[in-house]
Design an enzyme around this catalytic site. Structure first.
Site, PDB file in Angstrom:
ATOM      1  N   TYR A  11      46.919  37.409  51.398  1.00 56.03           N
ATOM      2  CA  TYR A  11      47.736  37.528  50.412  1.00 56.03           C
ATOM      3  C   TYR A  11      47.161  36.484  49.350  1.00 56.03           C
ATOM      4  CZ  TYR A  11      51.579  34.286  49.139  1.00 56.03           C
ATOM      5  OH  TYR A  11      52.989  33.600  48.262  1.00 56.03           O
ATOM      6  N   ILE A  12      46.839  35.336  50.166  1.00 51.61           N
ATOM      7  CA  ILE A  12      46.113  34.151  49.627  1.00 51.61           C
ATOM      8  C   ILE A  12      44.386  34.344  48.643  1.00 51.61           C
ATOM      9  CG2 ILE A  12      45.412  31.641  49.002  1.00 51.61           C
ATOM     10  CD1 ILE A  12      46.867  31.492  51.403  1.00 51.61           C
ATOM     11  N   PHE A  80      37.929  33.464  52.747  1.00 51.58           N
ATOM     12  CA  PHE A  80      39.529  33.069  53.364  1.00 51.58           C
ATOM     13  C   PHE A  80      39.658  33.949  54.846  1.00 51.58           C
ATOM     14  CE2 PHE A  80      40.665  33.500  48.987  1.00 51.58           C
ATOM     15  CZ  PHE A  80      41.521  32.607  48.931  1.00 51.58           C
ATOM     16  N   LYS A  84      45.822  35.096  61.143  1.00 45.98           N
ATOM     17  CA  LYS A  84      46.392  33.439  61.475  1.00 45.98           C
ATOM     18  C   LYS A  84      47.747  33.362  61.566  1.00 45.98           C
ATOM     19  CE  LYS A  84      48.706  35.989  56.613  1.00 45.98           C
ATOM     20  NZ  LYS A  84      48.916  36.039  55.713  1.00 45.98           N
ATOM     21  N   SER A 124      43.525  24.266  56.456  1.00 42.85           N
ATOM     22  CA  SER A 124      45.365  24.410  56.387  1.00 42.85           C
ATOM     23  C   SER A 124      45.621  22.828  57.253  1.00 42.85           C
ATOM     24  CB  SER A 124      45.663  24.985  57.804  1.00 42.85           C
ATOM     25  OG  SER A 124      47.145  24.865  57.516  1.00 42.85           O
ATOM     26  N   ALA A 125      46.993  23.334  56.902  1.00 44.39           N
ATOM     27  CA  ALA A 125      47.679  21.369  57.107  1.00 44.39           C
ATOM     28  C   ALA A 125      48.255  21.105  58.320  1.00 44.39           C
ATOM     29  CB  ALA A 125      49.209  21.766  56.480  1.00 44.39           C
ATOM     30  N   TYR A 149      45.453  29.173  66.891  1.00 52.73           N
ATOM     31  CA  TYR A 149      44.914  29.222  65.142  1.00 52.73           C
ATOM     32  C   TYR A 149      44.594  27.888  64.332  1.00 52.73           C
ATOM     33  CZ  TYR A 149      46.653  29.202  60.333  1.00 52.73           C
ATOM     34  OH  TYR A 149      46.240  28.891  58.966  1.00 52.73           O
ATOM     35  N   LYS A 153      41.327  26.620  63.204  1.00 55.67           N
ATOM     36  CA  LYS A 153      41.147  25.898  61.740  1.00 55.67           C
ATOM     37  C   LYS A 153      40.321  24.402  61.368  1.00 55.67           C
ATOM     38  CE  LYS A 153      42.726  28.682  58.851  1.00 55.67           C
ATOM     39  NZ  LYS A 153      42.277  29.910  58.200  1.00 55.67           N
ATOM     40  N   PHE A 178      49.095  23.667  52.715  1.00 48.11           N
ATOM     41  CA  PHE A 178      50.245  23.232  52.998  1.00 48.11           C
ATOM     42  C   PHE A 178      51.340  24.681  53.086  1.00 48.11           C
ATOM     43  CE2 PHE A 178      50.245  19.070  53.665  1.00 48.11           C
ATOM     44  CZ  PHE A 178      49.056  19.000  53.777  1.00 48.11           C
TER      45      PHE A 178
HETATM   46  N1  UFG Z   1      61.840  29.527  59.381  1.00 53.87           N
HETATM   47  C1  UFG Z   1      63.087  29.617  59.326  1.00 53.87           C
HETATM   48  N2  UFG Z   1      62.934  31.057  59.798  1.00 53.87           N
HETATM   49  C2  UFG Z   1      62.282  31.827  59.462  1.00 53.87           C
HETATM   50  C3  UFG Z   1      61.232  31.567  59.707  1.00 53.87           C
HETATM   51  C4  UFG Z   1      60.819  30.481  59.267  1.00 53.87           C
HETATM   52  O1  UFG Z   1      63.720  29.159  60.166  1.00 53.87           O
HETATM   53  O2  UFG Z   1      62.538  32.883  59.867  1.00 53.87           O
HETATM   54  C5  UFG Z   1      61.631  28.352  59.061  1.00 53.87           C
HETATM   55  C6  UFG Z   1      60.487  27.499  59.888  1.00 53.87           C
HETATM   56  O3  UFG Z   1      61.567  27.286  61.347  1.00 53.87           O
HETATM   57  C7  UFG Z   1      59.616  26.609  59.105  1.00 53.87           C
HETATM   58  C8  UFG Z   1      59.676  26.808  57.574  1.00 53.87           C
HETATM   59  O4  UFG Z   1      61.097  28.200  57.747  1.00 53.87           O
HETATM   60  O5  UFG Z   1      60.985  25.324  58.977  1.00 53.87           O
HETATM   61  C9  UFG Z   1      58.344  27.307  57.241  1.00 53.87           C
HETATM   62  O6  UFG Z   1      57.939  28.127  58.853  1.00 53.87           O
HETATM   63  P1  UFG Z   1      56.907  29.479  58.440  1.00 53.87           P
HETATM   64  O7  UFG Z   1      56.580  29.678  59.319  1.00 53.87           O
HETATM   65  O8  UFG Z   1      57.391  30.076  56.744  1.00 53.87           O
HETATM   66  O9  UFG Z   1      55.460  27.901  58.092  1.00 53.87           O
HETATM   67  P2  UFG Z   1      55.156  26.834  59.440  1.00 53.87           P
HETATM   68  O10 UFG Z   1      55.328  25.335  58.165  1.00 53.87           O
HETATM   69  O11 UFG Z   1      55.411  27.550  60.649  1.00 53.87           O
HETATM   70  O12 UFG Z   1      53.046  27.754  58.762  1.00 53.87           O
HETATM   71  C10 UFG Z   1      52.665  26.943  57.888  1.00 53.87           C
HETATM   72  C11 UFG Z   1      51.799  28.153  57.777  1.00 53.87           C
HETATM   73  C12 UFG Z   1      50.161  27.869  58.484  1.00 53.87           C
HETATM   74  C13 UFG Z   1      50.186  26.496  59.610  1.00 53.87           C
HETATM   75  C14 UFG Z   1      51.770  25.645  59.859  1.00 53.87           C
HETATM   76  C15 UFG Z   1      51.239  24.466  60.291  1.00 53.87           C
HETATM   77  O13 UFG Z   1      52.175  29.141  57.405  1.00 53.87           O
HETATM   78  O14 UFG Z   1      49.464  28.655  58.956  1.00 53.87           O
HETATM   79  O15 UFG Z   1      52.425  25.579  58.399  1.00 53.87           O
HETATM   80  O16 UFG Z   1      50.807  24.082  59.226  1.00 53.87           O
HETATM   81  F1  UFG Z   1      49.388  26.489  61.023  1.00 53.87           F
END
Ligand code: UFG
Length: 335
Positions: A11-12, A80, A84, A124-125, A149, A153, A178
């Site tokens: 993706y990225i 990359f 993940k 990653s953050a 994971y 990092k 982020f």
């Molecule tokens: N969320 C939902 N429903 C879903 C999926 C996600 O409500 O079906 C919410 C999650 O609870 C969170 C937000 O959407 O509040 C973002 O969730 P993501 O899974 O898209 O992303 P994250 O913040 O959990 O994960 C990201 C990166 C990871 C990294 C992580 C912690 O994708 O690589 O931040 O820094 F490890």
């Protein structure tokens, strides 16, 4: 100048390859296609009119990687390649440690053998862990994570920092992403995970396309303004351009440097859903469900260092992110 992009079909990675080719770099992609589709290479060609060299090998394949370095005069690497999925890593820790650490160690050994000293790493953050206050700044302790994971990092940042200490000519830029969302304006590249998506925007895209019934928002009772989690969502094309800026910086500097790539703004899940509905003129079926294990209530970047050091800042709006994500989800459904 020739840049090796490991994981360049992802993706990225694929968005970064497009920006590199458009900027006139020669690009060599190494990707074992374990989480990407081969036709991404054709799509990159359609968008840019240029064909990057492509080698379908795993980065931990030392012989294969040596052959790649032997075949091209590689000046710098953007790394990359790696597993993940946060949840999967909890179930398969050994696979995550083996894959992500082996590929990085092998890459460094091969770079050393071929006198290549410039690396941009996809961090990653997550390395800020659960205890730092937001906004996250690079000088905060980044030595913890909440999943295998994330720990890969943390560990790779450590390895690269130690490597730079031992090799003063080496430059490693540790880009702490982020939450990248959005897609290329052509609608040909985007976040298209295999199976049911774990991340928010690809899940929203599948719901909008009618491929999944409804979105479950994980938790509505957090101590945030609307009770849902807040994140720093940034457009993947902004993120890709950040890699080019990091590459330029690495050319003129040495040592390990951690840099956040985010917008500096937190928005909530509900705000993102509402923006998606508004800009794409649709209703998105959703419900508020229980919290997801391991989610932090809120975090976003302090993006000052990227601006000062790299001259980079995010330019796309949340509306751009929602619109391009939907264009891509629509096209993916048709193809
Ligand atoms: N969320 C939902 N429903 C879903 C999926 C996600 O409500 O079906 C919410 C999650 O609870 C969170 C937000 O959407 O509040 C973002 O969730 P993501 O899974 O898209 O992303 P994250 O913040 O959990 O994960 C990201 C990166 C990871 C990294 C992580 C912690 O994708 O690589 O931040 O820094 F490890």
């Amino acid at each position: 100048m020739t840049v090796l992009v490991t994981g360049g079909a992802g993706y990225i990675g694929s968005h970064t390859v497009v920006e590199l080719l458009n900027a006139g770099y020669e690009v060599v992609i190494v990707d074992d296609l374990s989480n990407a589709k081969a036709d991404v290479i054709d799509r990159i060609q359609t968008i840019t009119g240029k064909s990057p060299a492509f080698h379908p090998i795993n980065c931990a394949d030392k012989g294969g990687l040596c052959n790649v370095f032997r075949s091209y005069n590689i000046n710098a690497v953007i790394h990359f390649a790696g597993f993940k999925a946060v949840g999967e890593s909890v179930k398969k820790p050994l696979e995550y440690y083996r894959n992500n650490l082996d590929s990085t160690l092998t890459l460094l050994e091969v770079m050393e053998a071929f006198d290549c000293h410039k690396l941009v790493f996809s961090s990653s953050a997550t390395v800020y862990g659960p205890n730092n206050p937001h906004p996250y700044r690079e000088e905060m302790p980044a030595i913890q994570s909440s999943s295998p994971y994330g720990w890969t990092k943390v560990m790779i940042e450590r390895i690269l920092t130690d490597y730079c200490t031992a090799h003063p000519e080496f430059s490693a830029i540790l880009l702490r992403y982020f939450n990248p969302i959005g897609a290329h304006k052509s609608g040909l590249l985007g976040d298209d995970p295999n199976g049911i998506p774990n991340n928010l925007m690809p899940y929203i895209g599948r719901v909008a396309a009618g491929q999944l019934e409804k979105l479950t928002i994980f938790g509505g009772d957090y101590e945030t303004p609307d009770g849902t989690c807040q994140r720093d969502y940034l457009h993947v094309v902004d993120l890709a351009i950040g890699h080019l800026k990091a590459l330029e910086y690495a050319q003129n500097n040495s040592g390990a440097e951690a840099i956040n790539l985010g917008t500096g703004n937190g928005i909530s899940v509900l705000e993102l859903v509402t923006a998606f509905e508004k800009v794409n003129n649709m209703k998105l079926p959703y419900e508020i469900g229980p919290r997801r294990d391991g989610d932090l209530p809120a975090f976003w970047a302090d993006a000052t260092k990227a601006k000062e050091l790299l001259g980079w800042e995010a330019t796309h709006t949340v509306e751009d992110m929602c619109k391009s994500s939907w264009e891509f989800a629509k096209k993916s459904k048709e193809s």
